[in-house]
Write a protein that holds these residues in place. Structure first.
Motif, PDB file in Angstrom:
ATOM      1  N   VAL A   1     -23.024  21.502 -30.895  1.00  0.00           N
ATOM      2  CA  VAL A   1     -23.733  21.462 -32.166  1.00  0.00           C
ATOM      3  C   VAL A   1     -22.597  21.475 -33.550  1.00  0.00           C
ATOM      4  CG1 VAL A   1     -24.545  22.878 -33.802  1.00  0.00           C
ATOM      5  CG2 VAL A   1     -24.601  23.673 -30.949  1.00  0.00           C
ATOM      6  N   PRO A   2     -22.325  20.016 -34.162  1.00  0.00           N
ATOM      7  CA  PRO A   2     -21.512  20.268 -35.212  1.00  0.00           C
ATOM      8  C   PRO A   2     -21.317  20.987 -36.522  1.00  0.00           C
ATOM      9  CG  PRO A   2     -23.432  19.331 -35.876  1.00  0.00           C
ATOM     10  CD  PRO A   2     -23.896  20.079 -34.758  1.00  0.00           C
ATOM     11  N   THR A   3     -20.335  21.504 -36.242  1.00  0.00           N
ATOM     12  CA  THR A   3     -19.239  21.886 -37.751  1.00  0.00           C
ATOM     13  C   THR A   3     -20.440  21.292 -38.444  1.00  0.00           C
ATOM     14  OG1 THR A   3     -17.570  20.355 -37.872  1.00  0.00           O
ATOM     15  CG2 THR A   3     -17.374  22.592 -36.028  1.00  0.00           C
ATOM     16  N   GLY A   4     -20.036  22.765 -39.408  1.00  0.00           N
ATOM     17  CA  GLY A   4     -21.443  22.116 -40.552  1.00  0.00           C
ATOM     18  C   GLY A   4     -22.844  21.838 -40.618  1.00  0.00           C
ATOM     19  N   ASN A   5     -22.820  22.683 -39.544  1.00  0.00           N
ATOM     20  CA  ASN A   5     -24.577  22.105 -38.686  1.00  0.00           C
ATOM     21  C   ASN A   5     -25.297  22.424 -40.291  1.00  0.00           C
ATOM     22  OD1 ASN A   5     -26.829  21.749 -36.868  1.00  0.00           O
ATOM     23  ND2 ASN A   5     -27.038  23.950 -37.252  1.00  0.00           N
ATOM     24  N   THR A   6     -26.379  22.220 -40.386  1.00  0.00           N
ATOM     25  CA  THR A   6     -27.605  22.515 -41.654  1.00  0.00           C
ATOM     26  C   THR A   6     -29.044  23.267 -40.924  1.00  0.00           C
ATOM     27  OG1 THR A   6     -27.198  20.397 -42.302  1.00  0.00           O
ATOM     28  CG2 THR A   6     -26.336  21.771 -43.504  1.00  0.00           C
ATOM     29  N   ARG A   7     -28.882  22.624 -39.589  1.00  0.00           N
ATOM     30  CA  ARG A   7     -30.709  22.309 -39.283  1.00  0.00           C
ATOM     31  C   ARG A   7     -30.922  23.243 -38.185  1.00  0.00           C
ATOM     32  NH1 ARG A   7     -31.655  15.703 -38.925  1.00  0.00           N
ATOM     33  NH2 ARG A   7     -33.952  16.646 -38.946  1.00  0.00           N
ATOM     34  N   PRO A   8     -32.172  24.173 -37.754  1.00  0.00           N
ATOM     35  CA  PRO A   8     -31.849  24.681 -36.565  1.00  0.00           C
ATOM     36  C   PRO A   8     -31.572  24.339 -35.409  1.00  0.00           C
ATOM     37  CG  PRO A   8     -33.765  25.243 -38.132  1.00  0.00           C
ATOM     38  CD  PRO A   8     -32.888  24.022 -38.634  1.00  0.00           C
ATOM     39  N   VAL A   9     -31.139  24.278 -34.732  1.00  0.00           N
ATOM     40  CA  VAL A   9     -30.627  23.700 -32.996  1.00  0.00           C
ATOM     41  C   VAL A   9     -30.965  25.037 -31.879  1.00  0.00           C
ATOM     42  CG1 VAL A   9     -28.773  23.330 -31.656  1.00  0.00           C
ATOM     43  CG2 VAL A   9     -28.893  22.780 -34.202  1.00  0.00           C
ATOM     44  N   THR A  10     -32.022  24.623 -31.099  1.00  0.00           N
ATOM     45  CA  THR A  10     -31.959  25.556 -29.924  1.00  0.00           C
ATOM     46  C   THR A  10     -31.603  25.098 -28.863  1.00  0.00           C
ATOM     47  OG1 THR A  10     -34.402  26.159 -31.043  1.00  0.00           O
ATOM     48  CG2 THR A  10     -33.722  26.186 -28.515  1.00  0.00           C
ATOM     49  N   ILE A  11     -30.522  26.060 -28.054  1.00  0.00           N
ATOM     50  CA  ILE A  11     -30.408  25.966 -27.143  1.00  0.00           C
ATOM     51  C   ILE A  11     -31.101  26.915 -25.126  1.00  0.00           C
ATOM     52  CG2 ILE A  11     -28.152  26.244 -25.560  1.00  0.00           C
ATOM     53  CD1 ILE A  11     -26.672  26.493 -28.100  1.00  0.00           C
ATOM     54  N   ASP A  12     -31.724  25.907 -24.954  1.00  0.00           N
ATOM     55  CA  ASP A  12     -32.383  26.793 -23.700  1.00  0.00           C
ATOM     56  C   ASP A  12     -31.473  26.927 -22.598  1.00  0.00           C
ATOM     57  OD1 ASP A  12     -35.063  27.651 -24.345  1.00  0.00           O
ATOM     58  OD2 ASP A  12     -35.529  24.834 -24.601  1.00  0.00           O
TER      59      ASP A  12
END
Length: 479
Positions: A179-190
């Protein structure tokens, strides 16, 4: 008798170098998780020994080299139990990278797992040497080969983790690091079914991450991290690289942010459907399973297991439909937290909660929880909460609609000093407590400076949005 060079078996059709004289009975089996096309760049290396369990030696090293012979990593047997690496790109309060103490070689039964200091590269062929002395009684191996996958994950907003190598990553931390630093969008990790032996850390500038397992007991993240390895006791003479970020209590929070199994310093984080187990033995010092220090951290359908300090939340937190087990202050912190519809299991006599809130924020509120005990925990050996009221003058713990076993002491609460005159601004509140069968319990012997809420007060404090300052924890993030 020493074994000859072992047969080399990979999880799937990876590149191998198998000595022609070796057979399946000759020695240890070496493997990496993977599938056709290569293994994960964060894969542990597995060495499974026949017969008795291996022991870790004090000489020799394991080297991972690229196909051209250049060194990618070297793990020394002599320092493997107290090795160092940066996890999650951790940065101290001073801006310096923080290195964690971890075990780069861990033995579980007949299998030794080797955890490199950093991720490998995509699309590379590697070969591994295990020198004699790393595992006494085995001559080691000279040329164990495997290949990593060619490409990074195709969908960076939906990552998969599989201990068997059937996902984008083999470790939870590997996916977090993607996940990039400065992330602004939802990320799901299954996270697929399996056991993941690792410390996981989410840095402050990686918000909006959801980590979701296959169910408690099916997906298990575990590690024996604790205060002796990565906390105040370990870092009493630590330098500027060891100072905790996002400190709430300037002195108390100096080093204690590094000792948990799963730590989160990012906002808008969700964890669901898995078990986090700090496997530090009972009496082995403070050892959180989960620590969160930011706003809008939600835990759903999780099992959190440890002994002392199992769950620590700062900022604003929400826990629902979960099971939390421990004995000493096993739910604690400076945060504003609502825990509902969950089981709180006392594994020994002790204290369920310790609130360190001040007059600027609410503390810990428990709604419709069930207080249970492990076998052998005596009657009247546990209190709902304790507080050093001389220091945390506005600490608050509220228990509403609570079912509890007889291990909860009639006094209910403990304060230091034991003087209600010094606890006038502390909030030790309770409403409609029952036994496990739903029968009202006698609260007449409760600590004099605790009190029972009115119906109207209880209705207000049941509301997550009221407790959490307007945050609705059941509302999902949008773009």
């Amino acid at each position: 008798m020493k074994a000859t060079i072992p047969v080399l078996v990979m999880a799937t059709a990876l590149a191998l170098c198998v000595p022609s004289t070796a057979s399946a009975d000759d020695g240890p089996r070496l493997s990496v998780a993977g599938r056709t096309g290569g293994t994960c760049v964060d894969t542990p290396l597995k060495i499974t020994f026949p017969g008795s369990a291996p022991t870790l030696g004090t000489t020799g090293a394991i080297e991972i080299r690229r196909a051209d012979g250049s060194l990618a990593d070297r793990i020394e047997a002599a320092t493997a139990t107290k090795d160092k690496k940066n996890i999650g790109s951790a940065i101290s309060d001073t801006g310096l990278p923080h290195d964690w103490s971890y075990e780069s070689i861990m033995i579980d039964g007949q299998t030794a797992s080797v955890y490199p200091h950093k991720q490998l590269e995509y699309g590379q062929e590697y070969y591994v040497t295990v020198e004699p002395g790393v595992f006494p009684g085995w001559d080691g191996v000279r040329d164990w080969r495997f290949t990593t996958r060619k490409h990074q994950p195709r969908n960076p907003r939906h990552l998969t983790v599989s201990a068997q190598g059937a996902g984008d990553f083999c470790t939870v931390q590997g996916a977090v690091d993607a996940v990039p630093t400065g992330n602004t969008r939802p990320v799901t990790i299954d996270v697929k079914r399996g056991v993941y032996t690792e410390i996981v850390y989410v840095r402050e500038d990686r918000p909006k991450i959801t980590v979701k397992g296959a169910g408690p007991g099916r997906t298990v993240i575990r590690y024996p991290n604790n205060d002796l390895r990565n906390g105040d006791k370990a870092l009493a003479n630590g330098g500027p690289a060891d100072v905790c970020p996002r400190r709430v209590l300037e002195t108390s929070d100096l080093h204690n942010c590094w000792r948990q199994t799963f730590g989160v310093d990012a906002a808008d984080f969700r964890l669901s459907d898995l078990t986090v187990h700090n496997t530090t033995p009972d009496g082995g010092s403070q050892a959180e399973a989960f620590r969160g220090n930011n706003d809008r951290i939600a835990l759903e359908r999780v099992h959190l297991l440890s002994n002392q300090d199992t769950l620590r939340l700062q900022g604003k937190g929400f826990v629902t439909d979960s099971h939390i087990a421990g004995d000493t202050d096993f739910i604690w912190g400076t945060g504003t937290v609502l825990i509902q519809d969950s089981t709180l299991e006392s594994t020994d006599g002790g204290y369920i909660s310790q609130s360190r809130s001040d007059n600027t924020r609410h503390g810990y509120v428990f709604v419709r929880t069930k207080l249970t005990r492990s076998p052998g925990v005596p009657d009247a050996s546990v209190v709902l909460g304790r507080s050093a009221v001389w220091r945390f003058t506005h600490s608050q713990a509220v228990f509403i609609d609570t079912r509890m076993d007889a291990h909860v002491a009639p006094v209910g609460w403990q304060i230091d000093p034991n003087d209600c005159a010094q606890a006038q601004t502390a909030s030790m509140w309770e409403y409609r407590s029952t036994d496990l069968s739903g029968r009202p319990i006698d609260t007449s012997q409760r600590l004099a400076c605790s009190r029972q809420l009115t119906d109207a007060e209880a209705a207000q404090w049941r509301d997550p949005k009221f407790v959490l300052g307007g945050w609705d924890p059941e509302k999902r993030w949008t773009e």
